[in-house]
Design a protein around this motif. Structure first.
Motif, PDB file in Angstrom:
ATOM      1  N   LYS A   1       3.893  -0.415  -9.179  1.00 54.27           N
ATOM      2  CA  LYS A   1       2.728   0.169  -8.513  1.00 54.27           C
ATOM      3  C   LYS A   1       3.042   1.571  -7.998  1.00 54.27           C
ATOM      4  O   LYS A   1       2.190   2.464  -8.064  1.00 54.27           O
ATOM      5  CB  LYS A   1       2.258  -0.735  -7.375  1.00 54.27           C
ATOM      6  N   LEU A   2       4.261   1.769  -7.500  1.00 49.94           N
ATOM      7  CA  LEU A   2       4.663   3.101  -7.053  1.00 49.94           C
ATOM      8  C   LEU A   2       4.682   4.066  -8.228  1.00 49.94           C
ATOM      9  O   LEU A   2       4.230   5.209  -8.112  1.00 49.94           O
ATOM     10  CB  LEU A   2       6.027   3.049  -6.361  1.00 49.94           C
TER      11      LEU A   2
ATOM     12  N   ILE B   1       5.737  10.041  -2.061  1.00 47.93           N
ATOM     13  CA  ILE B   1       4.785   8.950  -1.922  1.00 47.93           C
ATOM     14  C   ILE B   1       5.564   7.792  -1.312  1.00 47.93           C
ATOM     15  O   ILE B   1       6.637   7.412  -1.822  1.00 47.93           O
ATOM     16  CB  ILE B   1       4.181   8.545  -3.272  1.00 47.93           C
TER      17      ILE B   1
ATOM     18  N   GLN C   1      -0.640   8.944 -11.084  1.00 46.47           N
ATOM     19  CA  GLN C   1      -1.947   9.370 -10.585  1.00 46.47           C
ATOM     20  C   GLN C   1      -1.826  10.688  -9.813  1.00 46.47           C
ATOM     21  O   GLN C   1      -2.646  11.598  -9.973  1.00 46.47           O
ATOM     22  CB  GLN C   1      -2.543   8.284  -9.686  1.00 46.47           C
ATOM     23  N   TYR C   2      -0.784  10.811  -9.017  1.00 51.79           N
ATOM     24  CA  TYR C   2      -0.531  12.048  -8.276  1.00 51.79           C
ATOM     25  C   TYR C   2      -0.327  13.211  -9.255  1.00 51.79           C
ATOM     26  O   TYR C   2      -0.892  14.295  -9.081  1.00 51.79           O
ATOM     27  CB  TYR C   2       0.693  11.877  -7.375  1.00 51.79           C
TER      28      TYR C   2
ATOM     29  N   GLU D   1       2.810   3.941 -10.846  1.00 58.75           N
ATOM     30  CA  GLU D   1       1.402   4.252 -11.128  1.00 58.75           C
ATOM     31  C   GLU D   1       0.870   5.289 -10.145  1.00 58.75           C
ATOM     32  O   GLU D   1       0.117   6.182 -10.525  1.00 58.75           O
ATOM     33  CB  GLU D   1       0.543   2.984 -11.104  1.00 58.75           C
ATOM     34  N   GLU D   2       1.256   5.175  -8.875  1.00 52.79           N
ATOM     35  CA  GLU D   2       0.862   6.166  -7.865  1.00 52.79           C
ATOM     36  C   GLU D   2       1.414   7.540  -8.224  1.00 52.79           C
ATOM     37  O   GLU D   2       0.728   8.558  -8.073  1.00 52.79           O
ATOM     38  CB  GLU D   2       1.346   5.752  -6.475  1.00 52.79           C
TER      39      GLU D   2
ATOM     40  N   ASN E   1       0.842  -1.202   0.000  1.00 49.52           N
ATOM     41  CA  ASN E   1       0.000   0.000   0.000  1.00 49.52           C
ATOM     42  C   ASN E   1       0.874   1.248   0.000  1.00 49.52           C
ATOM     43  O   ASN E   1       2.075   1.187   0.225  1.00 49.52           O
ATOM     44  CB  ASN E   1      -1.000  -0.005   1.155  1.00 49.52           C
ATOM     45  N   PHE E   2       0.227   2.380  -0.294  1.00 49.75           N
ATOM     46  CA  PHE E   2       0.926   3.649  -0.472  1.00 49.75           C
ATOM     47  C   PHE E   2       0.192   4.751   0.275  1.00 49.75           C
ATOM     48  O   PHE E   2      -1.008   4.652   0.512  1.00 49.75           O
ATOM     49  CB  PHE E   2       0.972   4.022  -1.965  1.00 49.75           C
ATOM     50  N   ARG E   3       0.941   5.800   0.575  1.00 51.65           N
ATOM     51  CA  ARG E   3       0.328   7.009   1.113  1.00 51.65           C
ATOM     52  C   ARG E   3       1.242   8.197   0.833  1.00 51.65           C
ATOM     53  O   ARG E   3       2.454   8.039   0.706  1.00 51.65           O
ATOM     54  CB  ARG E   3       0.026   6.881   2.597  1.00 51.65           C
TER      55      ARG E   3
ATOM     56  N   GLY F   1       5.814   3.814  -0.046  1.00 50.18           N
ATOM     57  CA  GLY F   1       5.296   2.484  -0.329  1.00 50.18           C
ATOM     58  C   GLY F   1       5.636   1.532   0.797  1.00 50.18           C
ATOM     59  O   GLY F   1       6.764   1.533   1.308  1.00 50.18           O
TER      60      GLY F   1
END
Length: 167
Positions: free
Chosen positions: A108-109, A62, A115-116, A111-112, A7-9, A64
């Motif tokens: 996936k990072l 971001i 998206q950001y 892609e985050e 997951n990411f934040r 991960g």
């Protein structure tokens, strides 16, 4: 198939020291791989700079996590470019811990990050890649993430906000 939870934040100023630690690990790894001189980087100074830049809104990150453990970071800044279409994002650092590189967290990072950038209204995201010899080893990852090689060390991913932002 790897069944670990990823997951990411977005990072906050409270994450400055952890971001700095991963950036230092990245710096050491790149220096070793490219056989270049290590820049003088330390945790305290790097953490303080990271804290101040995030606080000022000049630097974004971001984070991960794999099974709850911080394992990756992408740091970003905002800039402007005529040939980039205006407001652009710049990946400053991108690091995935070697022990989790086979989990898919890097893709996936990325892609985050894209998206950001879309949420920020950036026209594209640029980054400078390692030396060509190292870039060739990882070119498939970058191209698979939608980046095009602009020239020897610069890569770009075009963000499609709508049909009217074509350059």
């Amino acid at each position: 198939m790897d069944h670990r939870k990823i997951n990411f934040r977005p990072a906050t100023v409270e994450d400055a020291e952890n971001i700095s630690l991963l950036v230092i690990l990245l710096t050491i790894e790149l220096s070793d791989l490219t056989k270049t001189k290590r820049i003088d980087i330390n945790i305290e100074g790097t953490s303080n700079r990271c804290y101040e830049m995030i606080k000022a809104g000049q630097y974004f990150a971001i984070l991960g996590f794999v099974d709850g453990a911080l394992s990756a970071v992408a740091t970003l800044s905002e800039s402007y470019s005529l040939n980039g279409g205006g407001q652009v994002g710049m990946i400053q650092e991108f690091y995935v811990s070697p022990v989790v590189r086979s989990t898919g967290i890097g893709a996936k990072l990325m892609e985050e990050v894209k998206q950001y950038g879309h949420q920020k209204g950036w026209s594209c995201i640029d980054f400078s890649a390692p030396r060509i010899s190292k870039l060739k080893e990882n070119l498939g990852f970058y191209e698979g993430a939608g980046f095009d090689v602009l020239h020897a060390y610069r890569m770009r991913h075009k963000i499609q906000l709508n049909d009217s932002n074509e350059i």
